[in-house]
Motif scaffolding. Structure first.
Motif, PDB file in Angstrom:
ATOM      1  N   LEU A  87      10.282  29.461 -23.986  1.00 19.27           N
ATOM      2  CA  LEU A  87      10.424  28.190 -23.107  1.00 19.27           C
ATOM      3  C   LEU A  87       9.603  28.328 -21.834  1.00 19.27           C
ATOM      4  O   LEU A  87       9.355  27.491 -21.140  1.00 19.27           O
ATOM      5  N   ALA A  88       9.379  29.622 -21.405  1.00 22.93           N
ATOM      6  CA  ALA A  88       8.591  29.586 -20.158  1.00 22.93           C
ATOM      7  C   ALA A  88       7.196  28.854 -20.095  1.00 22.93           C
ATOM      8  O   ALA A  88       6.500  29.273 -21.076  1.00 22.93           O
ATOM      9  N   GLY A  89       7.381  27.878 -19.294  1.00 20.04           N
ATOM     10  CA  GLY A  89       5.945  27.170 -19.163  1.00 20.04           C
ATOM     11  C   GLY A  89       5.697  26.159 -20.167  1.00 20.04           C
ATOM     12  O   GLY A  89       4.850  25.254 -20.294  1.00 20.04           O
ATOM     13  N   THR A  90       6.707  25.850 -21.119  1.00 18.34           N
ATOM     14  CA  THR A  90       6.674  24.521 -22.181  1.00 18.34           C
ATOM     15  C   THR A  90       7.909  23.662 -21.515  1.00 18.34           C
ATOM     16  O   THR A  90       7.861  22.974 -20.760  1.00 18.34           O
ATOM     17  N   SER A  91       9.191  24.031 -22.158  1.00 16.98           N
ATOM     18  CA  SER A  91      10.440  23.355 -21.812  1.00 16.98           C
ATOM     19  C   SER A  91      10.852  23.422 -20.499  1.00 16.98           C
ATOM     20  O   SER A  91      11.304  22.814 -19.845  1.00 16.98           O
TER      21      SER A  91
END
Ligand SMILES: Nc1ncnc2c1ncn2[C@@H]1O[C@H](COP(=O)(O)OP(=O)(O)OP(=O)(O)O)[C@@H](O)[C@H]1O
Ligand SMILES: [Mg+2]
Lengths: 538, 197
Positions: A80-84
């Motif tokens: 999730l880090a850097g995407t969602s």
């Protein structure tokens, strides 16, 4: 030319005035960012240099905030880090530092556009920082560090002295300390010689800290052979055990009605009294002052009638001249020509500090600084014009340092004092000013606008702030920077000598380490300094 | 053609095909990568569904084990039963190969009926999944099976062919996170199913 710093993210939106939005990559941690950090943005055709002004968190889907994922699972957290979930930076582009022709040739340029969508953003590398803040070398002098940074802020002093400059700040903010550092820098790294009107006896030999708790070295202690100390008050200098080179005395006939007109507010003279001074000179020539003071009563009556001078104006003038006459260094006939002595030193590349001793009154400072500078400037002017006519090199650049500058450069007298002329004529004759002042709003607007580089410590008077920042772009941001400076040893520099405004901490002055680092190691001058230091402080 | 032969195409369309297994119940696993050839092209697909049912659609099997001691006994007593049932599996086409290049988009023509279907050996699975463009097709089809289950099964299968399984799954997870940007619950369901913790 791209840097090897790790990539932080990409530009996703923005504007020139408000700055650009940068979406952080997953690998870049928000917690490692800091407001005030410098970054570079690799645009398509240019590289931008900018500063992080805000940091925020974002999610692509609002439901994420309602039902947070199981971040205890490191796998999910990593995905999730850097995407969602992502961090974003708000970056204000400040300069272009390469890519286009001008910035390659002339160094960093102010920004006129923003980087295109999805340009890569990186932390600024050492080289990028050096491009912007300068690097210590033969010509550049380390004056301090940008706030909260290890990077050195280095000024090209040879460029710096090409224009008149100003140092401002309210009392006790560090103007004198900063000036001392700059002057030492000029001794070491510029080809300029200095003439310093040292009102408070702080520059030549030992100066003391504000609290008088410790003494700090003066200029002569940095280069015995490169600095001479002149004094108006030999007795006082001797008491302070200052090794002086020359005692300045001023003859009556050296003082002109122009000098008196500058002193008008200080001596509390009327306009007509000043007018009377001019008339007296018309009548008596060079000896006007002595004659005015010595005229008998009958003579006076005749002259006043003849020249149509009002009795009260004459008395006002006489009272004013009386104040001057009582200054200990003013004598009927000066034994030696001070201007010649000063020039002798300057011509040999020796800077001159003129101590005022106990003569701390404004009238003494105004009279002496203006009179000597005017005559020296006239000579420089002649020389420069001759040099131009004969195609020979111009005289060595001269920097004249004055304190309480608003007294010389206020609206009323700026066009009468030589300092107003020097500021306006810029570098035409290779003479420039270093003005130091607590009350910049007192200085004539036009003179302010001619100053190449301004360095200002904390100011709290609204009018002073406005006058210092007049005409600078980004004034409102700078205003808030200025307001947040610490009350001591922090300053904002902007103008000709730096590619963009920088808030910085002037280097420490006064400790043994500070002297050592100022002395450097390689150059002949610094070896001389070391020798001097050893001799002086065995 | 390398790989195990696992069936034969009996029905085909642009987006997928159905194959019958040669032996009852021998369908390749859910989410596994299979291929079939239509020279000079090879079609790749992901198994998304498997069924076993009566050969005659009109006649459904009936329960027979009321008297039997074990399940095996049912088939032993009526060996003809094996002939009356058949296993099929359905495949979603997710790419194709022409010459040496792999393309993560649909081939120009569907598979041919009676083409053989092979399961892909690990090396080929790894080669096919060097890039993750095919995930887009998995995300964007309407299927009779739950999409998160299929995607998770597929990624689990493929991940075993990569040396750095964790890194592969993280990369795939990030790709899904962008594809499912505003469908966080779906994304989370898949991530929970592929988490290697
Ligand atoms: N660069 C520095 N290194 C060490 N101490 C400093 C420095 N700058 C300022 N200070 C401290 O701040 C005090 C005040 O500085 P300074 O005398 O330069 O103020 P100023 O602005 O010249 O004040 P004034 O307007 O009254 O002349 C110094 O006595 C010193 O203790
Ligand atoms: Mg001071």
């Amino acid at each position: 030319m791209t840097s090897n710093e790790p990539r932080l993210g990409i530009v996703v939106a923005g504007s020139l005035t408000k700055g650009v939005e940068v979406k952080l990559d997953g690998a870049a941690s928000v917690e490692e960012m800091a407001v005030g950090r410098y970054v570079t943005i690799e645009g398509q055709n240019r590289r931008f240099f900018g500063m992080v002004t805000d940091i925020s968190l974002g999610v692509t889907d609002p439901s994420l905030t309602l039902t947070p994922p199981d971040v205890a699972d490191p796998f999910i957290a990593e995905v999730l880090a850097g995407t969602s979930t992502y961090g974003s930076l708000h970056v204000l582009p400040l300069l272009t530092i390469g890519g286009d022709a001008t910035s390659l040739l002339e160094g960093p340029q102010p920004v006129k556009t923003v980087p295109s969508h999805f340009s890569t953003v990186k932390l600024a590398s050492e080289q990028d920082m050096a491009l912007v803040f300068g690097k210590e070398d033969e010509g550049r002098f380390h004056i301090g560090n940008p706030l909260d940074m290890e990077t050195k802020l280095c000024l090209n002093l040879e460029e710096f002295v090409k224009r008149s400059n100003g140092i401002f700040g309210k009392s006790g903010t560090g103007k004198t300390f900063l000036t001392r550092i700059l002057l030492i820098g000029m001794l070491q790294k510029s080809k300029a010689v200095n003439l310093i009107f040292d009102m408070h006896n702080e520059y030549g030999w030992e100066g003391s800290s504000e609290e008088h708790t410790y003494k700090v070295k003066g200029l002569k202690q940095w280069g015995q052979s490169k600095v001479a100390i002149f004094t108006l008050d030999k007795e006082n200098s001797d008491t302070r055990r200052v090794p002086t080179d020359f005692t300045v005395q001023i003859g009556y006939d050296e003082i002109t009605p122009e000098d008196i007109s500058i002193l008008r507010p200080t001596l509390n003279l009327t306009e007509l009294a000043v007018e009377a001074a001019y008339q007296m000179r018309r009548r008596f020539g060079k000896s006007w002052l002595r004659r005015t003071l010595q005229l008998g009563e009958e003579e006076v009556a005749d002259i006043l009638k003849e020249a149509n001078i009002h009795e009260s104006s004459f008395q006002s003038l006489k009272r004013g001249l009386g104040i001057i006459e009582r200054l200990g260094f003013v004598v009927p006939q000066a034994p030696e020509d001070t201007v010649k002595h000063i020039l002798n030193h300057l011509d040999r590349g020796v800077s001159v500090v003129l101590e005022f001793g106990r003569y701390r009154e404004t009238s003494a400072y105004l009279l002496v600084a203006n009179m000597l500078s005017r005559r020296i400037y006239t000579l420089y002017q002649d020389r420069a014009e001759k040099a131009r006519a004969n195609n020979t090199p111009l005289p060595q650049p001269l920097v004249v340092t004055i304190e309480e500058a608003h007294k010389f450069l206020n609206h009323e007298v700026a066009d009468k004092t030589v300092f107003g002329t020097i500021a306006r004529e810029m570098r035409k004759y290779n003479v420039s000013l270093l003005v130091i002042d607590q009350r910049p709003s007192g200085i004539d607007d036009e003179v302010m606008s001619q100053l190449g580089t301004k360095i200002t410590c904390l100011l709290d008077n609204e009018r002073d702030i406005d006058s210092v920042l007049a005409g600078v772009s980004g004034k409102s941001e700078l205003k808030s920077v200025l307001a947040r400076l610490a009350p001591k040893q922090q300053a904002l520099i902007f103008g000709h000598a730096v590619p963009m405004p920088v808030a910085f901490q002037p280097r420490e002055y006064g400790s043994a380490e500070s002297y050592k680092s100022l002395a450097g190691s390689e150059s002949a001058l610094s070896q001389q300094i070391e020798k001097d230091i050893e001799e002086l402080w065995p | 053609m390398t790989g195990n032969r696992v069936g034969e195409v009996i029905e085909a369309s642009t987006a997928g095909f159905t194959a019958q297994c040669y032996e009852l119940y021998q369908s390749p696993p859910l989410g596994s990568l299979v291929k079939t050839a239509d020279q000079p092209m090879e079609l790749y697909g992901v198994v998304y569904n498997a069924t076993t049912a009566s050969i005659d659609p009109g006649r459904r099997p009936i329960a027979r084990g009321g008297e039997a001691q074990s399940e095996d006994e049912i088939y032993r007593q009526s060996p003809q039963l094996l002939q009356l049932l058949r296993s099929e599996f359905s495949v979603l086409v997710v790419g194709h190969r022409q010459d040496v290049n792999i393309y993560h988009y649909l081939p120009p023509k569907p598979a041919r009926v009676h083409s053989f279907v092979y399961s892909c050996p690990p090396d080929e699975v790894k080669e096919f999944s060097q890039s993750l463009g095919f995930l887009n097709m998995l995300v964007n089809t309407g299927l009779p099976v739950p999409r998160d289950e299929l995607i998770a099964a597929c990624l689990r299968q493929i991940s075993h062919t990569h040396e750095d399984r964790h890194q592969f799954l993280v990369t795939a997870g990030k790709k899904l996170a962008t594809l499912l940007g505003n469908q966080f619950n779906q994304l989370n369901a898949i991530l929970e199913r592929i988490s290697d913790q």
